[in-house]
Design a protein around this motif. Structure first.
Motif, PDB file in Angstrom:
ATOM      1  N   ALA A 159       0.961  -1.204   0.172  1.00  0.00           N
ATOM      2  CA  ALA A 159      -0.011  -0.084  -0.108  1.00  0.00           C
ATOM      3  C   ALA A 159       0.938   1.031  -0.054  1.00  0.00           C
ATOM      4  CB  ALA A 159      -1.067  -0.160   1.365  1.00  0.00           C
ATOM      5  N   LEU A 160       1.935   1.251   0.663  1.00  0.00           N
ATOM      6  CA  LEU A 160       2.708   2.397   0.620  1.00  0.00           C
ATOM      7  C   LEU A 160       3.865   2.411  -0.480  1.00  0.00           C
ATOM      8  CD1 LEU A 160       3.702   2.237   4.582  1.00  0.00           C
ATOM      9  CD2 LEU A 160       2.205   3.970   3.371  1.00  0.00           C
ATOM     10  N   ASP A 161       4.125   1.078  -1.081  1.00  0.00           N
ATOM     11  CA  ASP A 161       4.772   1.154  -2.351  1.00  0.00           C
ATOM     12  C   ASP A 161       6.502   1.212  -1.894  1.00  0.00           C
ATOM     13  OD1 ASP A 161       5.533   0.486  -4.916  1.00  0.00           O
ATOM     14  OD2 ASP A 161       5.370   2.821  -5.671  1.00  0.00           O
ATOM     15  N   ILE A 162       6.987   0.604  -0.734  1.00  0.00           N
ATOM     16  CA  ILE A 162       8.198   1.063  -0.333  1.00  0.00           C
ATOM     17  C   ILE A 162       8.824  -0.502  -0.664  1.00  0.00           C
ATOM     18  CG2 ILE A 162       7.481   2.469   1.212  1.00  0.00           C
ATOM     19  CD1 ILE A 162       7.834   0.590   3.486  1.00  0.00           C
ATOM     20  N   SER A 163      10.165  -0.225  -0.694  1.00  0.00           N
ATOM     21  CA  SER A 163      11.028  -1.438  -0.983  1.00  0.00           C
ATOM     22  C   SER A 163      10.952  -2.496  -0.009  1.00  0.00           C
ATOM     23  CB  SER A 163      12.549  -0.833  -1.099  1.00  0.00           C
ATOM     24  OG  SER A 163      13.707  -1.784  -1.100  1.00  0.00           O
ATOM     25  N   PRO A 164      11.244  -3.584  -0.464  1.00  0.00           N
ATOM     26  CA  PRO A 164      11.501  -4.748   0.546  1.00  0.00           C
ATOM     27  C   PRO A 164      12.579  -4.832   1.765  1.00  0.00           C
ATOM     28  CG  PRO A 164      11.397  -5.455  -1.731  1.00  0.00           C
ATOM     29  CD  PRO A 164      11.456  -4.089  -1.897  1.00  0.00           C
ATOM     30  N   HIS A 165      13.564  -3.724   1.187  1.00  0.00           N
ATOM     31  CA  HIS A 165      14.816  -3.528   2.142  1.00  0.00           C
ATOM     32  C   HIS A 165      14.335  -2.541   3.237  1.00  0.00           C
ATOM     33  CE1 HIS A 165      16.877  -6.281  -0.560  1.00  0.00           C
ATOM     34  NE2 HIS A 165      16.653  -5.489  -1.662  1.00  0.00           N
ATOM     35  N   THR A 166      13.071  -1.950   3.165  1.00  0.00           N
ATOM     36  CA  THR A 166      12.741  -0.706   4.078  1.00  0.00           C
ATOM     37  C   THR A 166      12.005  -1.426   5.028  1.00  0.00           C
ATOM     38  OG1 THR A 166      12.763   0.995   2.436  1.00  0.00           O
ATOM     39  CG2 THR A 166      11.435   1.310   4.598  1.00  0.00           C
ATOM     40  N   PRO A 167      12.648  -1.513   6.557  1.00  0.00           N
ATOM     41  CA  PRO A 167      11.965  -2.141   7.672  1.00  0.00           C
ATOM     42  C   PRO A 167      10.646  -1.410   8.005  1.00  0.00           C
ATOM     43  CG  PRO A 167      14.460  -1.329   8.179  1.00  0.00           C
ATOM     44  CD  PRO A 167      14.138  -0.902   6.773  1.00  0.00           C
ATOM     45  N   ILE A 168       9.804  -2.250   8.308  1.00  0.00           N
ATOM     46  CA  ILE A 168       8.516  -1.871   8.930  1.00  0.00           C
ATOM     47  C   ILE A 168       8.357  -2.297  10.402  1.00  0.00           C
ATOM     48  CG2 ILE A 168       6.221  -1.707   8.893  1.00  0.00           C
ATOM     49  CD1 ILE A 168       6.329  -2.335   5.622  1.00  0.00           C
ATOM     50  N   VAL A 169       8.230  -1.293  11.442  1.00  0.00           N
ATOM     51  CA  VAL A 169       8.053  -1.776  12.667  1.00  0.00           C
ATOM     52  C   VAL A 169       6.745  -1.395  13.418  1.00  0.00           C
ATOM     53  CG1 VAL A 169      10.421  -2.217  13.043  1.00  0.00           C
ATOM     54  CG2 VAL A 169       9.586  -0.044  13.662  1.00  0.00           C
ATOM     55  N   ALA A 170       6.235  -2.069  14.303  1.00  0.00           N
ATOM     56  CA  ALA A 170       4.872  -1.428  14.994  1.00  0.00           C
ATOM     57  C   ALA A 170       5.554  -0.794  16.069  1.00  0.00           C
ATOM     58  CB  ALA A 170       3.986  -2.352  15.392  1.00  0.00           C
ATOM     59  N   CYS A 171       4.981   0.142  16.639  1.00  0.00           N
ATOM     60  CA  CYS A 171       5.346   0.856  17.853  1.00  0.00           C
ATOM     61  C   CYS A 171       4.013   1.762  18.586  1.00  0.00           C
ATOM     62  CB  CYS A 171       6.290   1.969  17.348  1.00  0.00           C
ATOM     63  SG  CYS A 171       5.782   3.569  16.722  1.00  0.00           S
ATOM     64  N   ASP A 172       4.207   2.131  19.667  1.00  0.00           N
ATOM     65  CA  ASP A 172       3.447   3.287  20.460  1.00  0.00           C
ATOM     66  C   ASP A 172       4.236   4.491  20.818  1.00  0.00           C
ATOM     67  OD1 ASP A 172       1.976   4.513  22.241  1.00  0.00           O
ATOM     68  OD2 ASP A 172       1.274   2.728  23.424  1.00  0.00           O
ATOM     69  N   ALA A 173       3.977   5.654  20.145  1.00  0.00           N
ATOM     70  CA  ALA A 173       4.864   6.711  20.169  1.00  0.00           C
ATOM     71  C   ALA A 173       4.900   7.161  21.553  1.00  0.00           C
ATOM     72  CB  ALA A 173       4.529   7.752  19.009  1.00  0.00           C
ATOM     73  N   ARG A 174       3.746   7.021  22.300  1.00  0.00           N
ATOM     74  CA  ARG A 174       3.558   7.690  23.711  1.00  0.00           C
ATOM     75  C   ARG A 174       4.715   6.742  24.545  1.00  0.00           C
ATOM     76  NH1 ARG A 174      -2.368   5.856  24.260  1.00  0.00           N
ATOM     77  NH2 ARG A 174      -1.672   3.908  23.694  1.00  0.00           N
ATOM     78  N   ASP A 175       5.059   5.457  24.237  1.00  0.00           N
ATOM     79  CA  ASP A 175       5.816   4.806  25.053  1.00  0.00           C
ATOM     80  C   ASP A 175       7.474   4.993  24.710  1.00  0.00           C
ATOM     81  OD1 ASP A 175       6.197   2.297  27.068  1.00  0.00           O
ATOM     82  OD2 ASP A 175       7.286   1.859  25.418  1.00  0.00           O
ATOM     83  N   ARG A 176       8.048   5.466  25.922  1.00  0.00           N
ATOM     84  CA  ARG A 176       9.674   5.707  25.324  1.00  0.00           C
ATOM     85  C   ARG A 176      10.414   4.559  25.091  1.00  0.00           C
ATOM     86  NH1 ARG A 176      13.981   8.787  26.882  1.00  0.00           N
ATOM     87  NH2 ARG A 176      15.950   7.641  27.681  1.00  0.00           N
ATOM     88  N   ALA A 177      10.261   3.209  25.706  1.00  0.00           N
ATOM     89  CA  ALA A 177      10.708   2.002  25.282  1.00  0.00           C
ATOM     90  C   ALA A 177      10.484   1.837  23.654  1.00  0.00           C
ATOM     91  CB  ALA A 177      10.557   0.861  26.243  1.00  0.00           C
ATOM     92  N   SER A 178       9.205   1.736  23.463  1.00  0.00           N
ATOM     93  CA  SER A 178       8.758   1.579  22.066  1.00  0.00           C
ATOM     94  C   SER A 178       9.387   2.504  21.232  1.00  0.00           C
ATOM     95  CB  SER A 178       7.210   1.493  22.051  1.00  0.00           C
ATOM     96  OG  SER A 178       6.817   1.180  20.782  1.00  0.00           O
ATOM     97  N   SER A 179       9.407   3.655  21.570  1.00  0.00           N
ATOM     98  CA  SER A 179      10.065   4.688  20.388  1.00  0.00           C
ATOM     99  C   SER A 179      11.447   4.509  20.393  1.00  0.00           C
ATOM    100  CB  SER A 179       9.725   6.335  21.210  1.00  0.00           C
ATOM    101  OG  SER A 179       8.431   6.549  20.872  1.00  0.00           O
ATOM    102  N   ARG A 180      12.185   4.267  21.516  1.00  0.00           N
ATOM    103  CA  ARG A 180      13.512   3.920  21.434  1.00  0.00           C
ATOM    104  C   ARG A 180      13.705   2.479  20.681  1.00  0.00           C
ATOM    105  NH1 ARG A 180      17.635   1.043  23.694  1.00  0.00           N
ATOM    106  NH2 ARG A 180      19.594   2.163  24.224  1.00  0.00           N
TER     107      ARG A 180
END
Length: 201
Positions: A159-180
């Motif tokens: 859907a985003l039309d990005i390269s297979p080499h570009t990492p995709i990760v899930a996160c919670d931007a409110r959480d310091r550990a997740s953002s780190r």
């Protein structure tokens, strides 16, 4: 993870702390300011202003109707990933009327995080296009909101039309550990790109 000596792809090692400029980009309301605030070791500099009725016909609030403030210039913070690597974080404004600021902000950036709201994928298309145009390596961070639906990673990639080499990760931007963790994923990506570039010489 050992980042000792990492300052730029292919750069020389050495003692002391290395500093890296990282962009936090994405569409309007995807959580850029929230991420910088949550992960910064210092009190971040933000340039948020209150959304007023005057912006109603300019800013697209579809999906973010409860948003009351917006970044009008940049956000700035910093984080030490360990005693050898410091990241300087620059959050971009999300609204189209402030995109003219992006060229200056991206100067000297080693990499970027593109925050994506899976409820509004199209809001981050412009940020991804800008990374590719300026040849800035990036990771995509899917910011999980309370009513976000889960999609297979490959569907998001298509859907985003990005390269297979570009990492995709899930996160919670409110959480310091997740953002780190997102920033660590970016540094890993940069190191892998650097290693591949060196091997191809």
């Amino acid at each position: 993870m050992d980042f000792k000596g990492f300052d730029r792809p292919g750069g020389p090692g050495g003692g002391g702390t290395r500093s890296v400029k990282v962009m936090i980009a994405g569409g309007f309301g995807t959580g850029k300011t929230t991420m910088v605030r949550s992960v910064s070791d210092i009190r971040p500099l933000t340039t948020e202003e209150t959304l007023t009725q005057a912006s109603a016909g300019v800013d697209r609030l579809i999906g973010v109707a409860d948003k009351t403030e917006t970044t009008v210039s940049l956000d700035f913070g910093k984080i030490s990933l360990n005693d050898t690597l410091m990241l300087y974080l620059f959050g971009t404004p999300g609204q189209e009327r402030f995109w003219f600021l992006w060229n200056g902000l991206f100067k000297g950036a080693l990499g970027a995080v593109v925050l994506v709201d899976t409820r509004r994928l199209a809001s981050s298309f412009r940020a991804i296009e800008e990374m590719e145009r300026q040849n800035v390596p990036f990771v995509v961070a899917l910011n999980v909101f309370p009513d976000s639906k889960e999609y297979p990673v490959e569907e998001i990639r298509d859907a985003l039309d990005i390269s297979p080499h570009t990492p995709i990760v899930a996160c919670d931007a409110r959480d310091r550990a997740s953002s780190r963790d997102v920033l660590v994923a970016l540094i890993r990506h940069l190191k892998e790109r650097s290693a591949v570039a060196l091997e191809s010489r």
